[in-house]
Design a protein around this motif. Structure first.
Motif, short mmCIF file in Angstrom:
data_model
loop_
_atom_site.label_atom_id
_atom_site.label_comp_id
_atom_site.label_asym_id
_atom_site.label_seq_id
_atom_site.Cartn_x
_atom_site.Cartn_y
_atom_site.Cartn_z
N HIS A 1 6.88 0.27 -6.23
CA HIS A 1 6.58 1.24 -5.18
C HIS A 1 5.16 1.79 -5.27
CE1 HIS A 1 6.44 5.67 -4.26
NE2 HIS A 1 6.86 5.22 -3.09
N SER A 2 4.64 1.91 -6.48
CA SER A 2 3.32 2.52 -6.66
C SER A 2 2.24 1.50 -7.05
CB SER A 2 3.39 3.65 -7.70
OG SER A 2 3.92 3.15 -8.92
N THR A 3 2.34 0.97 -8.26
CA THR A 3 1.28 0.09 -8.79
C THR A 3 1.11 -1.18 -7.97
OG1 THR A 3 1.76 0.93 -11.01
CG2 THR A 3 0.44 -1.07 -10.85
N VAL A 4 2.20 -1.92 -7.76
CA VAL A 4 2.12 -3.18 -7.01
C VAL A 4 1.66 -2.93 -5.58
CG1 VAL A 4 3.44 -5.12 -6.08
CG2 VAL A 4 3.83 -4.36 -8.43
N TRP A 5 2.24 -1.92 -4.95
CA TRP A 5 1.91 -1.61 -3.55
C TRP A 5 0.43 -1.24 -3.41
CZ3 TRP A 5 6.44 -2.98 -1.52
CH2 TRP A 5 6.60 -2.94 -0.13
N LYS A 6 -0.06 -0.46 -4.36
CA LYS A 6 -1.45 -0.01 -4.28
C LYS A 6 -2.42 -1.17 -4.47
CE LYS A 6 -4.33 3.89 -5.63
NZ LYS A 6 -4.40 5.13 -6.44
N VAL A 7 -2.08 -2.08 -5.37
CA VAL A 7 -2.93 -3.25 -5.60
C VAL A 7 -2.97 -4.15 -4.36
CG1 VAL A 7 -3.08 -5.42 -6.89
CG2 VAL A 7 -2.74 -3.27 -8.10
N LEU A 8 -1.82 -4.31 -3.72
CA LEU A 8 -1.74 -5.22 -2.57
C LEU A 8 -2.18 -4.58 -1.26
CD1 LEU A 8 1.68 -6.98 -3.26
CD2 LEU A 8 -0.61 -7.89 -3.67
N PHE A 9 -1.82 -3.32 -1.05
CA PHE A 9 -2.04 -2.70 0.26
C PHE A 9 -2.94 -1.47 0.22
CE2 PHE A 9 2.37 -4.50 0.35
CZ PHE A 9 2.05 -5.62 1.12
N LYS B 1 -2.48 1.46 -1.11
CA LYS B 1 -1.78 2.73 -1.08
C LYS B 1 -0.38 2.54 -1.65
CE LYS B 1 0.15 3.92 2.91
NZ LYS B 1 1.55 3.49 2.69
N ILE B 2 0.24 3.63 -2.09
CA ILE B 2 1.63 3.51 -2.51
C ILE B 2 2.52 3.44 -1.27
CG2 ILE B 2 1.16 4.77 -4.64
CD1 ILE B 2 2.61 7.17 -3.42
N ALA B 3 3.71 2.93 -1.41
CA ALA B 3 4.63 2.81 -0.28
C ALA B 3 5.03 4.19 0.23
CB ALA B 3 5.87 2.02 -0.68
#
Length: 227
Positions: free
Chosen positions: A91-99, A101-103
Motif C-alpha cells: 500500500h505504501s512502499t510499492v505504490w509510491k515507487v510505482l505511482f 504516491k501511496i494508495a
C-alpha cells in the motif's frame, strides 16, 4: 580547471551498489508503452477474461522484480513476514515507487476475514483509457492486480488478486479497487499463530525444543531471556 574525482572500480557488475537512480519516467512514454501492451494482447485473445489474465501475467513479472529490488535496496535483503506488514508494504512502499504516491486506502473486507482492498480513485493505468461499449467491464487494473499478486506470492503470501470498478456517487468515473483474497495456507498460518499466542498468554503452552517457527514460544528460550 575542474578536477574530476576518482570513481571506485568494480571488477564485477554484481558488486556494484543498487543506486536509486532517476525516480520518474515520462508519463507520455508509459502511456504509449502500456497502450501498445494492451493492444497487442487484445489481438491474441477472444474474450475479455483472457485479455485481463494476460495483463495480470505481465504485471506479475513486474511485481516479482519490484519485490526483489525493494528488499535489496530498502530492507537490506530482509522480507516482511507479517500479514499486515506486507499489506502496508504494498500500500505504501510499492505504490509510491510505482505511482509516486501511496494508495488512497487500504481496508479489510467486511464480509470475509481473508479479504483486503486497496483502492484508488484514479488508478494510473485507467486514467487515460476509454473502454468501448462492446468490451463491457474490461479493467486495465488487471495489470496492477498482477503486480500486487507478484509481490505477495514471492513474499510468501499467496493470494488471488483481482481488479474491480466501484461506482462513486457524484463522480463520472468509478474508482478502482484491488481485491486481495489470501490463500487457505496463509489463513491457516495466521489462525495457528493467533491460537499459539493465546495459549502462551494463558501459560498453557509448553515447548521444550526450539524451532524457527516456535522460537518465540520455546520455554527454554523464554527462561534464558527472562531468567
Amino acid at each position: 580547471m575542474i578536477g574530476v574525482g576518482k570513481m571506485k572500480q568494480y571488477s564485477n557488475v554484481l558488486d556494484k551498489p543498487l543506486s536509486k537512480g532517476k525516480q520518474e519516467v515520462s508519463l507520455t512514454a508509459f502511456s504509449f508503452l502500456f497502450s501498445e501492451l494492451v493492444q497487442y494482447n487484445q489481438t491474441q485473445v477472444d474474450n475479455i477474461a483472457e485479455l485481463e489474465r494476460r495483463l495480470e501475467d505481465a504485471g506479475y513479472a513486474v511485481g516479482a522484480r519490484v519485490l526483489e529490488l525493494l528488499c535489496n535496496r530498502e530492507k537490506g535483503n530482509r522480507r516482511e513476514t507479517r500479514l499486515l506488514g506486507i499489506l502496508s508494504f504494498v500500500h505504501s512502499t510499492v505504490w509510491k515507487v510505482l505511482f509516486g504516491k501511496i494508495a488512497d486506502s487500504l481496508e479489510k473486507g467486511t464480509e470475509h476475514e481473508d479479504e483486503y482492498m486497496i483502492s484508488e480513485k484514479e488508478l494510473l493505468v485507467n486514467r487515460f483509457i476509454s473502454i468501448p461499449k462492446d468490451m463491457g467491464t474490461f479493467n486495465c487494473g488487471a495489470f496492477v492486480a498482477g503486480i500486487v499478486k507478484g509481490v505477495l506470492d514471492n513474499a510468501g503470501f499467496p493470494a488471488v488478486v483481482t481488479a474491480h470498478f466501484v461506482p462513486i456517487e457524484g463522480q463520472q468515473r468509478p474508482r478502482t479497487t484491488i481485491l486481495i483474497k489470501f490463500a487457505d495456507e496463509v489463513n491457516a498460518y495466521i489462525t495457528l499463530f493467533h491460537s499459539l499466542f493465546l495459549k502462551l498468554w494463558d501459560k498453557t503452552l509448553t515447548f521444550d525444543t526450539c524451532s524457527a517457527f516456535f522460537h518465540p514460544f520455546c520455554n527454554r528460550c523464554l527462561k534464558e531471556r527472562h531468567g
